[in-house]
Write an enzyme that holds these catalytic residues in place. Sequence first.
Site, PDB file in Angstrom:
ATOM      1  N   VAL A   1       1.112  -1.153   0.251  1.00  0.00           N
ATOM      2  CA  VAL A   1      -0.025   0.036   0.081  1.00  0.00           C
ATOM      3  C   VAL A   1       1.039   1.023  -0.651  1.00  0.00           C
ATOM      4  O   VAL A   1       1.590   1.314   0.752  1.00  0.00           O
ATOM      5  CB  VAL A   1      -1.113  -0.208   1.513  1.00  0.00           C
ATOM      6  N   CYS A   2       0.535   2.261  -0.710  1.00  0.00           N
ATOM      7  CA  CYS A   2       0.936   3.518  -0.874  1.00  0.00           C
ATOM      8  C   CYS A   2      -0.264   4.828  -1.043  1.00  0.00           C
ATOM      9  O   CYS A   2      -0.870   4.728  -1.052  1.00  0.00           O
ATOM     10  CB  CYS A   2       2.424   3.671  -2.267  1.00  0.00           C
ATOM     11  N   ALA A   3       0.031   5.867  -1.096  1.00  0.00           N
ATOM     12  CA  ALA A   3      -0.974   6.717  -1.040  1.00  0.00           C
ATOM     13  C   ALA A   3      -1.488   6.984  -2.462  1.00  0.00           C
ATOM     14  O   ALA A   3      -2.620   7.176  -2.217  1.00  0.00           O
ATOM     15  CB  ALA A   3       0.328   8.044  -1.334  1.00  0.00           C
TER      16      ALA A   3
ATOM     17  N   MET B   1      -4.085   4.399  -0.840  1.00  0.00           N
ATOM     18  CA  MET B   1      -5.091   5.311   0.132  1.00  0.00           C
ATOM     19  C   MET B   1      -5.981   6.280  -0.737  1.00  0.00           C
ATOM     20  O   MET B   1      -6.902   6.002   0.072  1.00  0.00           O
ATOM     21  CB  MET B   1      -4.140   5.376   0.791  1.00  0.00           C
TER      22      MET B   1
ATOM     23  N   GLU C   1      -0.033   4.242  -5.866  1.00  0.00           N
ATOM     24  CA  GLU C   1       0.021   3.497  -6.267  1.00  0.00           C
ATOM     25  C   GLU C   1       0.782   3.320  -7.200  1.00  0.00           C
ATOM     26  O   GLU C   1       1.055   2.121  -6.744  1.00  0.00           O
ATOM     27  CB  GLU C   1      -1.586   3.402  -7.021  1.00  0.00           C
TER      28      GLU C   1
END
Length: 375
Positions: free
Chosen positions: A72-74, A100, A76
């Site tokens: 997971v990141c901010a 996110m 993609e």
Amino acid sequence: MAVKAWKASEVAQRVVNKNDLFILDVRNEDAYKDWKIEADSFQYLNIPYFELLDGVEEIMKEIPQNKEVLVVCAKEGSSQMVAEMLSDEGMDAAYLEGGMKAWSEHLEPVKVGDLPNGELYQFVRLGKGCLSYMAVSGNEAAVIDAVRMTDTFLQFAEEKGVEIKHVFDTHLHADHISGGREIAEKTGAVYWLPPKDAEEVVFEYAALEDKQQVKIGETSIDINALYSPGHTIGSTSFVIDNRYLLSGDILFIDSIGRPDLAGKADDWVGDLRETLYSRYKELSQELIVLPAHFMIMEEVNEDGSVQEKLGTLFEKNHGLNIDDEEKFRSLVTENLPPQPNSHQEIRQTNMGRITPELEKKREMEIGPNRCAVKA
């Protein structure tokens, strides 16, 4: 091995079903500590992306081999690259499509009960803790506390074959952008607001007054407005079909609403106590409380809904069991979490005074909701 992209809806099902999942969150540490995908059944590892630029070999021993792994990141991009690195090491890894930001916007519809010739649905925004509602009766519907992802409500109504006739906001929201006015504009529905919260709005609305009744459907559902100030000066609750209490941001399952988002905690704490300890106390204790937010995953039931009997909350919710008025005042004014991100801009948006672009709206809402007093 090809990496898979998981949609937010797939993650949501694992949260609700309490499935095992290992999340490798590659955002910076401060962003991760402030807000992450919450689930009791998940395991987590936070390693910022920039620490993995040379490869993932050093963290392989920290990642279980027997669980699904989601990176997971901010937005993609970083998570996709790390998932590909894990895949190169022979691991079956996936990444969260849209990051996110997508998680923050996902809505999970849950049926919470039946109504005369209809049903009541809760839309759970797991990534933000927001709860919206749609009451359906006959071929008509009313929406309460809609978030800005308006297509979800419009598509749901279309699938149910109903026409949205009324849209309500229980108060002027400060932690997220309301979709109520947009839904009303797209459907021709009446948009209702408490007038004491709407003194600065720049658009037309229907004034929602205390004890007002609005009916929808072939079999009438009384949506009785209950003036309940404290979170805001205009906060209004709804009693639907004498069975459900939509409490807005006044009462939650595990906490109570904060009175300071307009900077008036000392002024509004008395209103908050009056609403909780007098107005709500006079209501039937059999009413099912349906709040506008939840704070922790423990408030989410096995079926994915957030609901509890009012009588049970008067027994178990700490915020409803402080006999000493000064202790209550101290709790409410001294245990306030940080204010929501961009809360002043969000209030201005909900007043119609500013109209940010979509990406700006998404940025304004990033992070957890912070509408509750800490017990």
